[in-house]
Motif scaffolding. Structure first.
Motif, PDB file in Angstrom:
ATOM      1  N   LEU A 199       0.829  -1.200   0.000  1.00  0.00           N
ATOM      2  CA  LEU A 199       0.000   0.000   0.000  1.00  0.00           C
ATOM      3  C   LEU A 199       0.864   1.251   0.000  1.00  0.00           C
ATOM      4  CD1 LEU A 199      -2.492  -1.124   2.813  1.00  0.00           C
ATOM      5  CD2 LEU A 199      -2.721  -1.455   0.334  1.00  0.00           C
ATOM      6  N   ASN A 200       0.309   2.343  -0.501  1.00  0.00           N
ATOM      7  CA  ASN A 200       1.020   3.610  -0.483  1.00  0.00           C
ATOM      8  C   ASN A 200       1.114   4.139   0.949  1.00  0.00           C
ATOM      9  OD1 ASN A 200       1.354   3.714  -3.287  1.00  0.00           O
ATOM     10  ND2 ASN A 200      -0.619   4.728  -3.589  1.00  0.00           N
ATOM     11  N   THR A 201       2.191   4.849   1.236  1.00  0.00           N
ATOM     12  CA  THR A 201       2.359   5.497   2.534  1.00  0.00           C
ATOM     13  C   THR A 201       1.972   6.963   2.412  1.00  0.00           C
ATOM     14  OG1 THR A 201       4.110   4.011   3.296  1.00  0.00           O
ATOM     15  CG2 THR A 201       4.034   6.202   4.287  1.00  0.00           C
ATOM     16  N   PRO A 202       0.982   7.415   3.188  1.00  0.00           N
ATOM     17  CA  PRO A 202       0.594   8.823   3.138  1.00  0.00           C
ATOM     18  C   PRO A 202       1.688   9.731   3.702  1.00  0.00           C
ATOM     19  CG  PRO A 202      -1.115   7.454   4.162  1.00  0.00           C
ATOM     20  CD  PRO A 202       0.134   6.635   4.089  1.00  0.00           C
ATOM     21  N   VAL A 203       1.517  11.007   3.505  1.00  0.00           N
ATOM     22  CA  VAL A 203       2.334  12.018   4.167  1.00  0.00           C
ATOM     23  C   VAL A 203       1.701  12.267   5.533  1.00  0.00           C
ATOM     24  CG1 VAL A 203       3.152  14.405   4.085  1.00  0.00           C
ATOM     25  CG2 VAL A 203       2.971  13.049   1.972  1.00  0.00           C
ATOM     26  N   TYR A 204       2.522  12.488   6.553  1.00  0.00           N
ATOM     27  CA  TYR A 204       2.002  12.669   7.906  1.00  0.00           C
ATOM     28  C   TYR A 204       2.243  14.093   8.402  1.00  0.00           C
ATOM     29  CZ  TYR A 204       1.313   7.636   8.239  1.00  0.00           C
ATOM     30  OH  TYR A 204       0.882   6.357   8.021  1.00  0.00           O
ATOM     31  N   ARG A 205       1.358  14.505   9.280  1.00  0.00           N
ATOM     32  CA  ARG A 205       1.554  15.762  10.002  1.00  0.00           C
ATOM     33  C   ARG A 205       1.109  15.539  11.443  1.00  0.00           C
ATOM     34  NH1 ARG A 205       0.039  21.902   8.161  1.00  0.00           N
ATOM     35  NH2 ARG A 205       0.729  22.953  10.053  1.00  0.00           N
ATOM     36  N   PHE A 206       1.968  15.872  12.398  1.00  0.00           N
ATOM     37  CA  PHE A 206       1.683  15.647  13.812  1.00  0.00           C
ATOM     38  C   PHE A 206       1.442  16.987  14.504  1.00  0.00           C
ATOM     39  CE2 PHE A 206       4.583  12.295  12.367  1.00  0.00           C
ATOM     40  CZ  PHE A 206       3.783  11.174  12.594  1.00  0.00           C
ATOM     41  N   HIS A 207       0.278  17.098  15.116  1.00  0.00           N
ATOM     42  CA  HIS A 207      -0.017  18.346  15.826  1.00  0.00           C
ATOM     43  C   HIS A 207       0.190  18.159  17.325  1.00  0.00           C
ATOM     44  CE1 HIS A 207      -3.840  16.831  17.433  1.00  0.00           C
ATOM     45  NE2 HIS A 207      -4.145  16.385  16.232  1.00  0.00           N
ATOM     46  N   PRO A 208       0.538  19.231  18.041  1.00  0.00           N
ATOM     47  CA  PRO A 208       0.675  19.143  19.499  1.00  0.00           C
ATOM     48  C   PRO A 208      -0.687  18.898  20.144  1.00  0.00           C
ATOM     49  CG  PRO A 208       0.858  21.413  18.768  1.00  0.00           C
ATOM     50  CD  PRO A 208       0.833  20.574  17.520  1.00  0.00           C
ATOM     51  N   LEU A 209      -0.669  18.551  21.417  1.00  0.00           N
ATOM     52  CA  LEU A 209      -1.894  18.202  22.126  1.00  0.00           C
ATOM     53  C   LEU A 209      -2.324  19.331  23.054  1.00  0.00           C
ATOM     54  CD1 LEU A 209      -1.019  14.539  23.156  1.00  0.00           C
ATOM     55  CD2 LEU A 209      -2.159  15.322  21.063  1.00  0.00           C
ATOM     56  N   ILE A 210      -3.625  19.492  23.171  1.00  0.00           N
ATOM     57  CA  ILE A 210      -4.157  20.415  24.162  1.00  0.00           C
ATOM     58  C   ILE A 210      -4.077  19.746  25.524  1.00  0.00           C
ATOM     59  CG2 ILE A 210      -6.323  21.405  25.013  1.00  0.00           C
ATOM     60  CD1 ILE A 210      -7.016  22.239  22.263  1.00  0.00           C
ATOM     61  N   THR A 211      -3.684  20.497  26.530  1.00  0.00           N
ATOM     62  CA  THR A 211      -3.547  19.958  27.880  1.00  0.00           C
ATOM     63  C   THR A 211      -4.430  20.727  28.869  1.00  0.00           C
ATOM     64  OG1 THR A 211      -1.655  21.403  28.332  1.00  0.00           O
ATOM     65  CG2 THR A 211      -1.179  19.209  27.437  1.00  0.00           C
ATOM     66  N   ASP A 212      -4.623  20.119  30.042  1.00  0.00           N
ATOM     67  CA  ASP A 212      -5.382  20.810  31.082  1.00  0.00           C
ATOM     68  C   ASP A 212      -4.460  21.740  31.866  1.00  0.00           C
ATOM     69  OD1 ASP A 212      -3.907  19.241  32.839  1.00  0.00           O
ATOM     70  OD2 ASP A 212      -5.542  17.836  33.233  1.00  0.00           O
ATOM     71  N   GLU A 213      -4.990  22.301  32.950  1.00  0.00           N
ATOM     72  CA  GLU A 213      -4.215  23.289  33.704  1.00  0.00           C
ATOM     73  C   GLU A 213      -2.984  22.692  34.385  1.00  0.00           C
ATOM     74  OE1 GLU A 213      -7.611  21.620  36.077  1.00  0.00           O
ATOM     75  OE2 GLU A 213      -7.361  22.586  34.116  1.00  0.00           O
ATOM     76  N   THR A 214      -2.945  21.366  34.517  1.00  0.00           N
ATOM     77  CA  THR A 214      -1.787  20.707  35.127  1.00  0.00           C
ATOM     78  C   THR A 214      -0.758  20.286  34.084  1.00  0.00           C
ATOM     79  OG1 THR A 214      -2.700  18.450  35.017  1.00  0.00           O
ATOM     80  CG2 THR A 214      -3.323  19.818  36.914  1.00  0.00           C
TER      81      THR A 214
END
Length: 288
Positions: free
Chosen positions: A236-251
């Motif tokens: 299968l073909n391999t897509p291009v990837y993009r990784f976004h940062p995660l939203i976090t809580d107050e801690t």
């Protein structure tokens, strides 16, 4: 190649702001590229995933103003396709039956850890030291013992040779990255209860739905190498990837369903508007 991505939540609970942020990343990138973003419901976990959560996902995304082509692919309707994909890998001699329980695996890792991160908080199984004999396997099957199907990293290395260590993928804006396809060890590809796994289903569906770019959180970076390996093994073909940062809580902890993060449903019922939620997402947008 036209940009085509997906947002693929699991309906095992209501969406929270972290999901909304991930969805926004995918749809906004789609708008920038003039491409298309589809919605897929990844509900192979038939114990935790519920129809009411699936409907809630549709309602929340529509409320936020996200639109997608119809119909929406629902993975639980396609177990036969995932079984066929697993059979392809088995036919190549790349899988094996594993009769060990999770406790067996943890005990084995504790007795002879293979590397950093292995153990109860980072379960990585590197495979049996000695393959099970055909006679023992037949006896255990005759007794009706349950088993899972695991991918043999050693057999993958044997099949691909030097290419195994050259596997990689493109990250948008960053260039080529080595896959590290063995980082997760001999993962389960066919669970005891449903006969498949997230890894099989997602790789199969990304190819079937002609996904060219995958936008996902940085928490899924590590698993990407395994998916690249499966894509290569299945042709299968391999897509291009993009990784976004995660939203976090107050801690500083990332939002998660298991921690009862505030849901979009609860925010809507509290009187917030879609514009309010989008403003929160913008304000909470991680840096880096």
């Amino acid at each position: 190649m036209r940009f085509r991505t997906r947002f693929a939540p699991s309906p095992s609970g209501h969406l929270h702001l972290g999901h909304a942020y991930s969805a926004a990343c995918a749809w906004h990138l789609t708008a920038e590229t003039g491409g298309e973003c589809i919605l897929r419901l990844e509900d192979i976990d038939t114990t935790r995933c519920k129809p009411e959560f699936a409907q809630s996902i549709l309602d929340d995304l529509a409320w936020l103003g996200f639109a997608w082509p119809k119909p929406v692919r629902v993975q639980s309707a396609h177990f036969d396709a995932y079984s066929d994909t697993l059979s392809t890998l088995t036919g190549l001699g790349l899988t094996y039956r594993c009769f060990k329980t999770r406790r067996d695996i943890l005990d084995e890792i504790a007795r002879a850890p293979h590397g950093p991160g292995e153990g109860p908080d980072g379960q990585i199984y590197r495979g049996p030291r000695d393959p099970m004999s055909a006679d023992e396997e037949a006896e255990r099957l005759a007794r009706g013992e349950s088993h899972a199907w695991r991918l043999s990293i050693d057999h993958c290395r044997d099949l691909l040779g030097k290419e195994f260590d050259r596997l990689g993928f493109e990250v948008m804006g960053e260039g080529w990255r080595a896959a590290q396809a063995d980082a997760l060890g001999d993962v389960i590809l066919g669970r005891r209860d449903i006969g498949t796994s997230y890894h099989i289903a997602v790789v199969h569906d990304d190819a079937l739905q002609e996904i060219t770019h995958i936008v996902r959180g940085v928490d899924l970076e590590e698993v990407t190498g395994l998916h690249v390996l499966l894509q290569r093994l299945l042709g299968l073909n391999t897509p291009v990837y993009r990784f976004h940062p995660l939203i976090t809580d107050e801690t500083g902890k990332r939002l998660a369903k298991r921690d009862r993060a505030a849901t979009l449903k609860s925010l809507r019922e509290a009187g917030l508007s879609p514009a309010d939620v989008h403003a929160r997402l913008q304000a909470a947008r991680p840096t880096g």
